[in-house]
Scaffold this motif. Structure first.
Motif, PDB file in Angstrom:
ATOM      1  N   UNK A 111      -6.139  -2.600  -3.018  1.00 52.97           N
ATOM      2  CA  UNK A 111      -5.347  -2.374  -1.733  1.00 52.97           C
ATOM      3  C   UNK A 111      -5.626  -1.196  -1.055  1.00 52.97           C
ATOM      4  N   UNK A 169       7.019   4.983   0.298  1.00 49.96           N
ATOM      5  CA  UNK A 169       6.720   6.095  -0.452  1.00 49.96           C
ATOM      6  C   UNK A 169       7.716   6.747  -0.971  1.00 49.96           C
ATOM      7  N   UNK A 185       3.134   4.483  -7.833  1.00 45.34           N
ATOM      8  CA  UNK A 185       2.902   3.720  -8.901  1.00 45.34           C
ATOM      9  C   UNK A 185       1.293   4.326  -9.533  1.00 45.34           C
ATOM     10  N   UNK A 186       1.011   3.772 -10.609  1.00 47.01           N
ATOM     11  CA  UNK A 186      -0.100   4.479 -11.605  1.00 47.01           C
ATOM     12  C   UNK A 186      -0.988   3.559 -11.816  1.00 47.01           C
ATOM     13  N   UNK A 187      -1.131   2.280 -11.766  1.00 52.27           N
ATOM     14  CA  UNK A 187      -2.053   1.294 -12.688  1.00 52.27           C
ATOM     15  C   UNK A 187      -3.437   1.862 -12.049  1.00 52.27           C
ATOM     16  N   UNK A 188      -4.372   2.172 -12.777  1.00 46.72           N
ATOM     17  CA  UNK A 188      -5.761   2.315 -12.479  1.00 46.72           C
ATOM     18  C   UNK A 188      -6.602   1.333 -12.614  1.00 46.72           C
ATOM     19  N   UNK A 230      -0.132   7.607   3.777  1.00 46.69           N
ATOM     20  CA  UNK A 230       0.996   6.910   2.911  1.00 46.69           C
ATOM     21  C   UNK A 230       0.389   7.473   1.294  1.00 46.69           C
ATOM     22  N   UNK A 231      -0.166   8.558   1.261  1.00 45.17           N
ATOM     23  CA  UNK A 231      -0.393   9.304   0.100  1.00 45.17           C
ATOM     24  C   UNK A 231      -1.624   8.910  -0.845  1.00 45.17           C
ATOM     25  N   UNK A 247      -3.679  -2.717  -6.982  1.00 43.05           N
ATOM     26  CA  UNK A 247      -3.357  -1.327  -6.301  1.00 43.05           C
ATOM     27  C   UNK A 247      -4.694  -0.742  -5.997  1.00 43.05           C
ATOM     28  N   UNK A 248      -5.728  -0.581  -6.617  1.00 38.18           N
ATOM     29  CA  UNK A 248      -6.812  -0.025  -6.272  1.00 38.18           C
ATOM     30  C   UNK A 248      -7.618  -0.527  -5.135  1.00 38.18           C
ATOM     31  N   UNK A 262       1.058  -1.331   0.107  1.00 36.81           N
ATOM     32  CA  UNK A 262      -0.047   0.050   0.036  1.00 36.81           C
ATOM     33  C   UNK A 262       0.827   1.214   0.110  1.00 36.81           C
ATOM     34  N   UNK A 263       2.091   1.137   0.510  1.00 30.59           N
ATOM     35  CA  UNK A 263       2.954   2.420   0.630  1.00 30.59           C
ATOM     36  C   UNK A 263       3.316   2.747  -0.751  1.00 30.59           C
ATOM     37  N   UNK A 295       2.608  -4.459 -10.763  1.00 30.82           N
ATOM     38  CA  UNK A 295       2.684  -5.309  -9.729  1.00 30.82           C
ATOM     39  C   UNK A 295       3.607  -5.841  -9.230  1.00 30.82           C
ATOM     40  N   UNK A 331       1.592   2.866  -3.354  1.00 28.71           N
ATOM     41  CA  UNK A 331       0.451   3.303  -3.946  1.00 28.71           C
ATOM     42  C   UNK A 331       1.008   4.649  -4.841  1.00 28.71           C
ATOM     43  N   UNK A 332       1.489   5.703  -3.731  1.00 33.26           N
ATOM     44  CA  UNK A 332       1.841   7.015  -4.444  1.00 33.26           C
ATOM     45  C   UNK A 332       2.811   7.035  -5.367  1.00 33.26           C
ATOM     46  N   UNK A 365       5.977  -3.670  -7.395  1.00 39.53           N
ATOM     47  CA  UNK A 365       5.389  -3.390  -5.830  1.00 39.53           C
ATOM     48  C   UNK A 365       5.858  -4.433  -5.147  1.00 39.53           C
TER      49      UNK A 365
END
Ligand SMILES: Nc1ncnc2c1ncn2[C@@H]1O[C@H](COP(=O)(O)OP(=O)(O)OP(=O)(O)O)[C@@H](O)[C@H]1O
Ligand SMILES: [Mg+2]
Lengths: 261, 363
Positions: free
Chosen positions: B213, A173, A112-115, B228-229, B210-211, A106-107, A130, A109-110, A133
């Motif tokens: 999570x 992060x 990375x960019x996968x939507x 964490x942003x 990612x989403x 989760x850290x 992924x 997240x900021x 990550x």
């Protein structure tokens, strides 16, 4: 290097009030790149409040921050993280029902960019991201020394491991400034010693550290410089040797600072 | 090269592969078996599977992002009325389904964002109240938008809605395939099944991304998630919008399948039903949600078909009508499950572990 380039964080007259409580009164301080900077003070001095203002959880009533050459926007914790400020919490805040590994993921997240579309289609870019990550999260667990607990739920980790996990999540992060709020609280002597080595390693690897800590010995041994808060005011900012001898600091602590620390 | 499905099956552990194959076979055979009991049973299957779809849509909002939504049926209504208005004699429009479904999904999504944007700062109970109000507002609008300009035809609803059609292939009429007559409901079953498989895959992939999570992180600790942003507002809005879109699609299919919509199909109790499916089954756990939806969708119909003849045989007349009995059993089931299995009938392994740990901790 020029002096301005050397500065990572500048707090300018930051104030924060809660009703009648003046948690912070015009606190100004500067943190240089690559240093371990301590923030100490008696209970209720405003240390955590300072963190909360810095990381955007609270909006200061006055003053502001310049981080990495640009002003920090108040009231936007996710921006602060994106700018490179990461933190841990005094009262540990992990994602309890996620595994240690997932917490660190989760850290990422900021950074990375996968939507949604990527998640649903699982295209190559998403799969690669992924995997990256996961790899980075595993490295970080290893780095803080809890690789063997990767698959355990965060809530089931020991206290010391939870503190380490919080650091790993914060490091995920890719911060320029890592803010630790009493990371040694509740740790025994051996654990505190390991923590000290870890923090020194983090600094060596290029991350500036802002450390709130009650363990005076740890702070004095670790920090390059430190600031002392008392009743929301900065009463001293200097290298440990000077701070220890400062009259107001000794008064504030009522002699709690040991001479030999 | 091997077919990807075969490849996937071969990579699974043996008993999982076995389950997948038998499960698939049962699902494919089901409408033919149900047909033996009559067309009505196939319709029940259709509704059940539609509820599975709907529950999985809501699961994104409630199960993944942890947002309590008591007005979910409003999005279903938006989808249903979009279809009804764009494919019925009411306005004389008869657009094809591949135009209407995306419009319905988009409109529902838009409503989701409209509702979500101002309210997602609210937490728990407050959000539930606002969404509940929203659901009712939509229903009341549908009920009253027949004057001064008749848009929704008010409480009478809209009739003669077009079925799903693919060129000349209509899902509502019979077709002969390989000498076997496939009825309308049977065809809808396969359409819905395909959609359901799709939404299961989407749910699963979202959850493990990612989403997903980020959603779970928000659910567990919003402050830490922000730190964490994670842009918590946007992520919640995303969950809301996605859930709403699925509701909109389900609504469209529902309108086409029934050929008739009226505001009373979208009452609060329907929202509660779908929510109960998610919660009873096991919030956030896809198999659990499916189980919950199937159980709660089949139960009332089973009662209707079982209880009336049984009472007639036993007492010579119907003492308790199936509708009251349904609410009685539904209420009882909710109370019992919440008392004895608060994690749901089929919770995710982690959640089960957590509740067990909690129980041991107390003891
Ligand atoms: N959210 C809040 N609402 C009201 N008062 C607050 C809030 N947060 C902090 N305070 C008050 O502000 C003052 C400073 O608190 P803060 O938590 O920053 O102290 P601290 O230096 O971190 O203390 P400790 O060493 O005990 O962690 C205290 O008097 C506290 O009660
Ligand atoms: Mg504190």
């Amino acid at each position: 290097m020029s002096a301005t380039h050397d500065l990572l964080l500048e707090a300018r007259a930051v104030s924060k009030h809660f009703g009648g409580v003046k948690a912070l009164t015009e606190v100004s301080l500067t943190i240089r790149r690559g240093e371990i900077y301590g923030l100490i003070g008696p209970n209720g001095a405003g240390k955590t409040t300072f963190f909360n203002c810095l990381t955007g959880l609270y909006v200061p009533d006055g003053g502001g921050f310049t981080f990495d050459g640009r002003p920090l926007q108040a009231d936007a914790p996710q921006r602060a993280a994106a700018r490179g400020i990461a933190r841990t919490f005094q009262n540990i805040r992990l994602f309890g029902q996620m595994t240690a590994l997932e917490n660190v993921m989760v850290g990422r997240h900021v950074r990375t960019r996968a939507g949604v579309l990527g998640a649903i289609l699982r295209n190559r870019a998403t799969r690669e991201e992924e995997a990256a990550i996961r790899r980075r999260a595993e490295e970080l667990l290893h780095y803080v020394g809890i690789a063997d607990r990767a698959g355990d739920l965060a809530r089931n980790l020991s206290y010391g491991d939870q503190r380490r996990l919080e650091i790993a999540r914060a490091l995920a992060t890719e911060p320029k400034l890592l803010c630790l709020d009493e990371p040694a609280a509740g740790m025994n002597g051996a654990e505190t010693e390991e923590l000290k080595v870890l923090i020194e390693g983090i600094r060596k690897d290029g991350t500036t550290v802002l450390l709130i800590e009650h363990d005076v010995k740890l702070v004095m041994g670790l920090c390059d410089r430190l600031a002392v808060l008392d009743y929301g005011q900065k009463i001293c900012e200097d290298v440990p040797a000077v701070v220890q001898k400062d009259k107001r600091v000794i008064e504030a602590y009522l002699g709690e600072v040991p001479e030999d620390a | 090269m091997r077919h990807p499905v075969l490849h996937w099956l071969l990579r699974l552990p043996r008993h999982t592969a076995f389950l997948a194959v038998t499960g698939g076979a049962i699902l494919l055979a089901l409408p033919f078996v149900a047909m033996l009991g009559g067309q009505a049973w196939v319709r029940i299957l259709d509704l059940a599977i539609l509820y599975v779809f709907l529950a999985l849509g809501l699961n994104i909002v409630v199960g993944f992002a942890g947002l309590l939504d008591l007005g979910y049926i409003a999005f279903y209504a938006v989808g249903a009325y979009t279809w009804a208005l764009l494919a019925s004699p009411h306005f004389g429009l008869h657009l094809p389904f591949w135009v209407i479904l995306p419009i319905g999904a988009l409109l529902a999504c838009l409503f989701g964002v409209l509702l979500g944007a101002p309210t997602l700062r609210l937490r728990g109970d407050y959000l539930a109240i606002v969404t509940l109000g929203f659901g009712e507002i939509i229903r009341i609008f549908l009920n009253n938008l027949n004057a001064p300009v008749n848009i929704t035809n008010g409480p009478q609803g809209i009739t003669l809605i077009d079925p799903v059609k693919l060129g000349a292939f209509s899902f509502s009429s019979r077709t002969e395939i390989f000498g076997y007559t496939l009825t309308g409901p049977q065809k809808y079953y396969f359409l819905l099944l395909a959609l359901c498989v799709l939404v299961v895959i989407i749910n699963y992939r979202l959850q493990h991304s990612r989403i997903g999570r980020a959603w779970q992180a928000i659910r567990e600790d919003e402050v830490a998630a922000k730190a964490v942003g994670i842009n918590t507002r946007n992520m919640k809005l995303l969950a809301f919008a996605m859930g709403a879109s699925f509701g909109g699609i389900a609504g469209g299919i529902y309108a086409a399948m029934q050929g008739f919509v009226s505001p009373e199909s979208f009452s609060l109790i329907e929202s509660i039903m779908v929510l109960a499916m998610v919660v009873l089954g096991g919030m956030g756990h896809i198999p659990g949600v499916i189980l919950g939806a199937v159980l709660l969708a089949i139960l009332p119909e089973a009662l209707r078909f079982g209880v009336v003849p049984m009472q007639q045989a036993l007492f010579g007349k119907v003492l308790v009508d199936p509708e009251s009995l349904r609410m009685l059993i539904f209420g009882l089931a909710l109370v019992l499950v919440m008392r004895f299995r608060p994690q749901g009938l089929w919770p995710s392994p982690e959640r089960k572990r957590e509740l067990l740990a909690g129980r041991e901790g107390r003891a």
